[in-house]
Design a protein around this motif. Structure first.
Motif, PDB file in Angstrom:
ATOM      1  N   ALA A 151       6.821 -10.462  -6.455  1.00 59.21           N
ATOM      2  CA  ALA A 151       6.160 -11.256  -6.492  1.00 59.21           C
ATOM      3  C   ALA A 151       4.611 -11.971  -6.952  1.00 59.21           C
ATOM      4  O   ALA A 151       4.683 -13.097  -7.368  1.00 59.21           O
ATOM      5  CB  ALA A 151       6.876 -12.264  -4.920  1.00 59.21           C
ATOM      6  N   GLU A 152       4.473 -11.180  -7.149  1.00 66.00           N
ATOM      7  CA  GLU A 152       2.535 -10.618  -7.060  1.00 66.00           C
ATOM      8  C   GLU A 152       2.904 -11.053  -7.970  1.00 66.00           C
ATOM      9  O   GLU A 152       0.975 -11.479  -8.523  1.00 66.00           O
ATOM     10  CB  GLU A 152       1.792 -10.559  -5.857  1.00 66.00           C
ATOM     11  CG  GLU A 152       1.680 -10.500  -4.585  1.00 66.00           C
ATOM     12  CD  GLU A 152       0.716 -10.948  -4.095  1.00 66.00           C
ATOM     13  OE1 GLU A 152       0.502 -12.033  -5.067  1.00 66.00           O
ATOM     14  OE2 GLU A 152       0.603 -12.253  -3.179  1.00 66.00           O
ATOM     15  N   GLY A 153       2.907 -10.590  -8.831  1.00 69.02           N
ATOM     16  CA  GLY A 153       2.390 -10.294 -10.599  1.00 69.02           C
ATOM     17  C   GLY A 153       2.314  -9.037 -10.718  1.00 69.02           C
ATOM     18  O   GLY A 153       1.044  -9.199 -11.830  1.00 69.02           O
ATOM     19  N   ALA A 154       1.930  -8.035  -9.343  1.00 71.44           N
ATOM     20  CA  ALA A 154       0.663  -6.895 -10.030  1.00 71.44           C
ATOM     21  C   ALA A 154       1.143  -5.875 -11.090  1.00 71.44           C
ATOM     22  O   ALA A 154       2.365  -5.527 -11.851  1.00 71.44           O
ATOM     23  CB  ALA A 154       1.024  -6.280  -8.412  1.00 71.44           C
ATOM     24  N   ASP A 155       0.061  -5.543 -11.613  1.00 71.22           N
ATOM     25  CA  ASP A 155       0.150  -4.804 -12.768  1.00 71.22           C
ATOM     26  C   ASP A 155       0.083  -3.619 -12.407  1.00 71.22           C
ATOM     27  O   ASP A 155       0.748  -2.636 -13.423  1.00 71.22           O
ATOM     28  CB  ASP A 155      -1.317  -4.525 -14.159  1.00 71.22           C
ATOM     29  CG  ASP A 155      -1.637  -6.515 -14.117  1.00 71.22           C
ATOM     30  OD1 ASP A 155      -0.568  -7.071 -15.387  1.00 71.22           O
ATOM     31  OD2 ASP A 155      -2.321  -7.357 -14.207  1.00 71.22           O
ATOM     32  N   LEU A 156       0.138  -2.761 -11.149  1.00 68.69           N
ATOM     33  CA  LEU A 156      -0.898  -1.556 -10.677  1.00 68.69           C
ATOM     34  C   LEU A 156      -0.556  -2.284  -9.424  1.00 68.69           C
ATOM     35  O   LEU A 156      -0.870  -2.745  -8.747  1.00 68.69           O
ATOM     36  CB  LEU A 156      -2.011  -1.209 -11.490  1.00 68.69           C
ATOM     37  CG  LEU A 156      -2.110   0.289 -11.267  1.00 68.69           C
ATOM     38  CD1 LEU A 156      -1.259   1.426 -11.624  1.00 68.69           C
ATOM     39  CD2 LEU A 156      -3.771   0.670 -11.235  1.00 68.69           C
ATOM     40  N   VAL A 157      -0.021  -0.920  -9.423  1.00 72.84           N
ATOM     41  CA  VAL A 157       0.459  -0.719  -6.886  1.00 72.84           C
ATOM     42  C   VAL A 157      -0.592   0.717  -7.046  1.00 72.84           C
ATOM     43  O   VAL A 157      -0.028   1.643  -7.978  1.00 72.84           O
ATOM     44  CB  VAL A 157       1.716  -1.031  -7.076  1.00 72.84           C
ATOM     45  CG1 VAL A 157       2.073  -0.319  -5.060  1.00 72.84           C
ATOM     46  CG2 VAL A 157       1.878  -1.900  -7.312  1.00 72.84           C
ATOM     47  N   MET A 158      -1.401   0.852  -6.192  1.00 71.32           N
ATOM     48  CA  MET A 158      -2.247   2.157  -5.732  1.00 71.32           C
ATOM     49  C   MET A 158      -1.667   2.352  -4.551  1.00 71.32           C
ATOM     50  O   MET A 158      -1.884   1.370  -3.167  1.00 71.32           O
ATOM     51  CB  MET A 158      -3.776   1.468  -6.145  1.00 71.32           C
ATOM     52  CG  MET A 158      -3.947   1.328  -7.542  1.00 71.32           C
ATOM     53  SD  MET A 158      -5.545   1.669  -7.283  1.00 71.32           S
ATOM     54  CE  MET A 158      -6.095   2.876  -6.907  1.00 71.32           C
ATOM     55  N   VAL A 159      -1.200   3.322  -4.333  1.00 67.72           N
ATOM     56  CA  VAL A 159       0.086   3.540  -2.826  1.00 67.72           C
ATOM     57  C   VAL A 159      -1.488   4.866  -2.014  1.00 67.72           C
ATOM     58  O   VAL A 159      -1.924   5.686  -2.934  1.00 67.72           O
ATOM     59  CB  VAL A 159       0.815   3.898  -2.586  1.00 67.72           C
ATOM     60  CG1 VAL A 159       1.197   4.027  -1.409  1.00 67.72           C
ATOM     61  CG2 VAL A 159       2.120   3.582  -3.922  1.00 67.72           C
ATOM     62  N   GLY A 160      -1.818   4.185  -1.182  1.00 71.34           N
ATOM     63  CA  GLY A 160      -2.878   4.869  -0.464  1.00 71.34           C
ATOM     64  C   GLY A 160      -2.709   6.160   0.720  1.00 71.34           C
ATOM     65  O   GLY A 160      -2.803   7.238   0.373  1.00 71.34           O
ATOM     66  N   PRO A 161      -1.708   5.998   1.379  1.00 72.12           N
ATOM     67  CA  PRO A 161      -1.420   6.643   2.847  1.00 72.12           C
ATOM     68  C   PRO A 161       0.236   7.969   2.725  1.00 72.12           C
ATOM     69  O   PRO A 161       0.763   7.084   1.307  1.00 72.12           O
ATOM     70  CB  PRO A 161      -1.094   5.595   3.929  1.00 72.12           C
ATOM     71  CG  PRO A 161      -1.296   4.552   3.830  1.00 72.12           C
ATOM     72  CD  PRO A 161      -1.512   4.209   2.024  1.00 72.12           C
ATOM     73  N   GLU A 162       0.133   8.493   2.936  1.00 75.43           N
ATOM     74  CA  GLU A 162       1.364   9.598   2.625  1.00 75.43           C
ATOM     75  C   GLU A 162       2.740   9.153   2.571  1.00 75.43           C
ATOM     76  O   GLU A 162       3.657   9.147   2.314  1.00 75.43           O
ATOM     77  CB  GLU A 162       1.263  10.893   2.818  1.00 75.43           C
ATOM     78  CG  GLU A 162       1.200  10.585   4.424  1.00 75.43           C
ATOM     79  CD  GLU A 162      -0.600  10.813   5.230  1.00 75.43           C
ATOM     80  OE1 GLU A 162      -1.662  10.251   4.026  1.00 75.43           O
ATOM     81  OE2 GLU A 162      -0.924  11.460   6.547  1.00 75.43           O
ATOM     82  N   GLY A 163       2.592   8.235   4.323  1.00 79.68           N
ATOM     83  CA  GLY A 163       4.023   7.684   4.629  1.00 79.68           C
ATOM     84  C   GLY A 163       5.456   6.909   3.458  1.00 79.68           C
ATOM     85  O   GLY A 163       6.121   6.997   3.445  1.00 79.68           O
ATOM     86  N   PRO A 164       3.896   5.940   2.961  1.00 83.90           N
ATOM     87  CA  PRO A 164       5.095   5.253   2.193  1.00 83.90           C
ATOM     88  C   PRO A 164       5.451   6.173   0.731  1.00 83.90           C
ATOM     89  O   PRO A 164       6.838   5.490   0.284  1.00 83.90           O
ATOM     90  CB  PRO A 164       4.655   4.003   1.274  1.00 83.90           C
ATOM     91  CG  PRO A 164       3.247   3.869   2.689  1.00 83.90           C
ATOM     92  CD  PRO A 164       3.085   5.285   2.836  1.00 83.90           C
ATOM     93  N   LEU A 165       4.717   6.545   0.434  1.00 79.62           N
ATOM     94  CA  LEU A 165       4.447   7.769  -1.108  1.00 79.62           C
ATOM     95  C   LEU A 165       5.941   8.577  -0.319  1.00 79.62           C
ATOM     96  O   LEU A 165       6.993   8.890  -1.048  1.00 79.62           O
ATOM     97  CB  LEU A 165       4.052   9.030  -1.131  1.00 79.62           C
ATOM     98  CG  LEU A 165       2.506   7.915  -1.586  1.00 79.62           C
ATOM     99  CD1 LEU A 165       1.278   8.559  -1.771  1.00 79.62           C
ATOM    100  CD2 LEU A 165       2.593   7.270  -3.205  1.00 79.62           C
TER     101      LEU A 165
END
Ligand code: GLY
Length: 416
Positions: free
Chosen positions: A59-73
Motif C-alpha cells: 500500500a505504501e509502495g515501498a521499494d525496500l523493507v528493512m526488518v529490525g527485530p528477530e520476532g517478525p523474521l
C-alpha cells in the motif's frame, strides 16, 4: 527510494537515523516506530503479522523493507514480502533459524566446521539434567528459542543448572542447549550479507548483564564500545573461519542468508569461537555501529536484497563510538513504566535513540525495559565514553539504571 522499516526500538531508531543520511532514500516509513523515530520518519501504528506487513509495504509502495527485530523474521515476514514481490533486507524464516533455533544453529556450525563451544541439546528434562550433572562448572544453559537475549544462564553451581533447566522445561515444546563456558573477551562482529558474501562492520563489544562488573541477570544489552580493538589479521581470520563458512553453508543448504549476520564471538585462548549467531542488527550494537557508517545504508541494504553487494559500498569513519543504555527501574524482570522523561538537546557528536518510550497525555514517559540508548562519537573511545556519560547525566529519568563501566573490560574509562 522509499524504505519501510519494521520495528520500534533503539535499533530501529538508529536504522532510521542512518537512512536520514542516505542520499538514495527519499521517504522513510516505520512501523510501529516510537516517539523518537516519529521525529525522523512517518510512523504507522503497530503491525505484527507478516501478511499485514506485506500489505502495508504494498500500500505504501515501498521499494525496500528493512526488518529490525528477530520476532517478525522468525514469523516469516521476509518470505511473505518475497511472495508479494517486495524487496526485503533480512533473512527468510529458514535462514533466520541461525538465530531462532539455537540447537539447529549449533548443528549447522558442526556441519560446517565453524568453531564454537562444546554442546549438547535436549528436548526432555531428565536427559538434560543427567548431562548437566556430568559436566564441569560453570556451565551455560540456553533456551533454544528466541528469548530477547534473556534465555541464557551461566550456572556456577549444579543447583543453578537444575533451576535454569526446570524453568525452560516449564514451557511447552521446550528445547535446551547446554554448552561449555568459554573464557575470554566477547565481541560482536556484524556483517552485511547478500546471500553469497558477508562484508564486516567494525567489531563492537556489548555489555549484557544489568550490573557493573558483569554481574546480575542478562539483559538485551546495556552498552557498547565500537570499534573493539581487533587487528586486521584477526578480522581476516574471523571472515575465513566464521563468516565465509556461514555464507557458503547456508547457500549450500538452500537457504542463502540475506540481511545482517551477527556473530557473537568469544576470543578464547584457542582463537575466536561462536557464542551465538543473530540474524539481524544487534541492539544496542546498531546504535553504536551505524553512526560510524559513511556510505548509504539504503543502497547497501538494497544491494544485499538483490544479491549484488560490493565491499566498497561499506565504509565506516575511522573514529570511536560508545553507547550507554538507560533502563527502567526493575529491568530486566519487571520494568516500571510511565516514568516521566526529560530529554536534553544532544551535542553535535551525541545521539539520543528512543528504545522504550511513549507519549502519554502529552508527556514522554518510559514504556519498556530499555528506555533510551545514548550514543556519542569521538576520535578515541575514552573521549566517546566521556561524551556519552555527559549526555546521560543530562537526562531526566528518575530511578534510571545504567552501567558506569562501559568499556571497563578493556580497562577503558571516560576521558576527563
Ligand atoms: N545486543 C545483543 C543482541 O542484540 O542480541
Amino acid at each position: 527510494m522509499k524504505v519501510l522499516v519494521v520495528g520500534g526500538g533503539g535499533r530501529e531508531h538508529a536504522i532510521v537515523d542512518a537512512l536520514t543520511r542516505s542520499a538514495s532514500t527519499r521517504e522513510i516509513v516505520c512501523t510501529p516506530g516510537n516517539p523518537g523515530i516519529a521525529a525522523q520518519a512517518r510512523c504507522v501504528a503497530g503491525l505484527q503479522q507478516p501478511q499485514a506487513l506485506a500489505e502495508l509495504a504494498r500500500a505504501e509502495g515501498a521499494d525496500l523493507v528493512m526488518v529490525g527485530p528477530e520476532g517478525p523474521l522468525a514469523a516469516g515476514v521476509v518470505d511473505e514480502l518475497q511472495r508479494s514481490g517486495i524487496l526485503a533486507f533480512g533473512p527468510t524464516l529458514a535462514a533466520a533459524r541461525l538465530e531462532g533455533d539455537k540447537a539447529w544453529s549449533k548443528a549447522f556450525m558442526q556441519r560446517h566446521g565453524i568453531p564454537t563451544a562444546r554442546w549438547r541439546s535436549f528436548d526432555v528434562l531428565p536427559l538434560a539434567l543427567e548431562y548437566a550433572q556430568s559436566q564441569p562448572l560453570p556451565l551455560v544453559v540456553k533456551d533454544a528459542g528466541l528469548r530477547a537475549g534473556k534465555g541464557v544462564t551461566i550456572c556456577q553451581t549444579q543447583a543453578e543448572a537444575v533451576q535454569a533447566l526446570a524453568a525452560i522445561f516449564e514451557q511447552p515444546q521446550a528445547q535446551v542447549v547446554i554448552e561449555e563456558f568459554m573464557v575470554g573477551q566477547e565481541v560482536s562482529v556484524l556483517a552485511f550479507a547478500d546471500g553469497l558474501k558477508a562484508v564486516q562492520m567494525p567489531p563492537s563489544q556489548d555489555h549484557k548483564t544489568i550490573f557493573e562488573g558483569d554481574t546480575g541477570p542478562m539483559t538485551g544489552g546495556m552498552g557498547v564500545i565500537c570499534p573493539y580493538p581487533l587487528g586486521e589479521a584477526d578480522c581476516q581470520h574471523i571472515q575465513a573461519a566464521v563468516l565465509d563458512p556461514v555464507m557458503r553453508g547456508m547457500a549450500a543448504e538452500g537457504q542463502p542468508f540475506v540481511g545482517v549476520l551477527y556473530a557473537g564471538l568469544m576470543l578464547t585462548a584457542q582463537g575466536p569461537k561462536v557464542v551465538e549467531f543473530n540474524a539481524r542488527f544487534g541492539d544496542p550494537e546498531a546504535e553504536a555501529v551505524l553512526p560510524l557508517l559513511t556510505t548509504d545504508l539504503a543502497e547497501i541494504a538494497l544491494s544485499c536484497a538483490q544479491g549484488r553487494l560490493q565491499p566498497q559500498q561499506v565504509r565506516f569513519a575511522d573514529s570511536a563510538s560508545a553507547v550507554v543504555v538507560l533502563a527502567a527501574p526493575g529491568y530486566p524482570n519487571e520494568p516500571v513504566r510511565g516514568i516521566p522523561l526529560t530529554l536534553p538537546m544532544p551535542g553535535v557528536n551525541q545521539r539520543l535513540y528512543h528504545a522504550g518510550t511513549a507519549v502519554r497525555d502529552g508527556h514522554l514517559v518510559s514504556a519498556g525495559g530499555r528506555v533510551l540508548a545514548l550514543q556519542a562519537c569521538a576520535p578515541t573511545l575514552p573521549a566517546a565514553l566521556r561524551e556519552v556519560y555527559d549526555l546521560a547525566a543530562r537526562v531526566g529519568f528518575a530511578g534510571a539504571q545504567y552501567r558506569r563501566d562501559i568499556g571497563g573490560r578493556l580497562g577503558l574509562t571516560p576521558e576527563v
